[in-house]
Design a protein around this motif. Structure first.
Motif: not given
Length: 110
Positions: A30-31, A37-38, A42-45, A57-61
């Motif tokens: 999962s990590g 994914a993060i 981040a590259f698409s911000i 946020a969803f990945q962290v949650a």
């Protein structure tokens, strides 16, 4: 006489990783998925900041939910089933958000 049918090996609940969960394996998998994914989000911000932050946020949650299940639950098949469901949700959310970001990147500016 009881009706004991053998477990169908194609069912998710019959898999050894679900019946006898190894917390470390589930959390590492999962990590890795969350980090990949993060990084993509981040590259698409600069392209679509709102969707990228929603994805992060969803990945962290979801990873936090997996971590809570791993640290707080007993080693049962039910815990393994929760791991499997959360991991599927994590992958599905990552895919959905990256598709939305890709669509938004290709759309002409308004």
């Amino acid at each position: 006489m009881t009706d004991r049918r053998p477990l169908d090996p194609t069912r998710v609940t019959a898999q050894k990783a679900v019946r006898e969960p190894n917390v470390r394996v589930w959390l590492v998998a999962s990590g890795i998925l969350a980090v990949i994914a993060i990084v993509l989000f981040a590259f698409s911000i600069p392209i679509v900041a709102a969707w990228a932050w929603i994805g992060i946020a969803f990945q962290v949650a979801i990873f936090a939910a997996l971590l809570a299940n791993g640290l707080g639950g007993r080693r049962t098949a039910y815990q393994g089933y929760i791991f499997a469901v959360l991991m599927c949700v994590q992958a599905a959310v990552a895919l959905l958000v990256i598709v939305v970001i890709a669509i938004a990147a290709w759309m002409p500016p308004v």
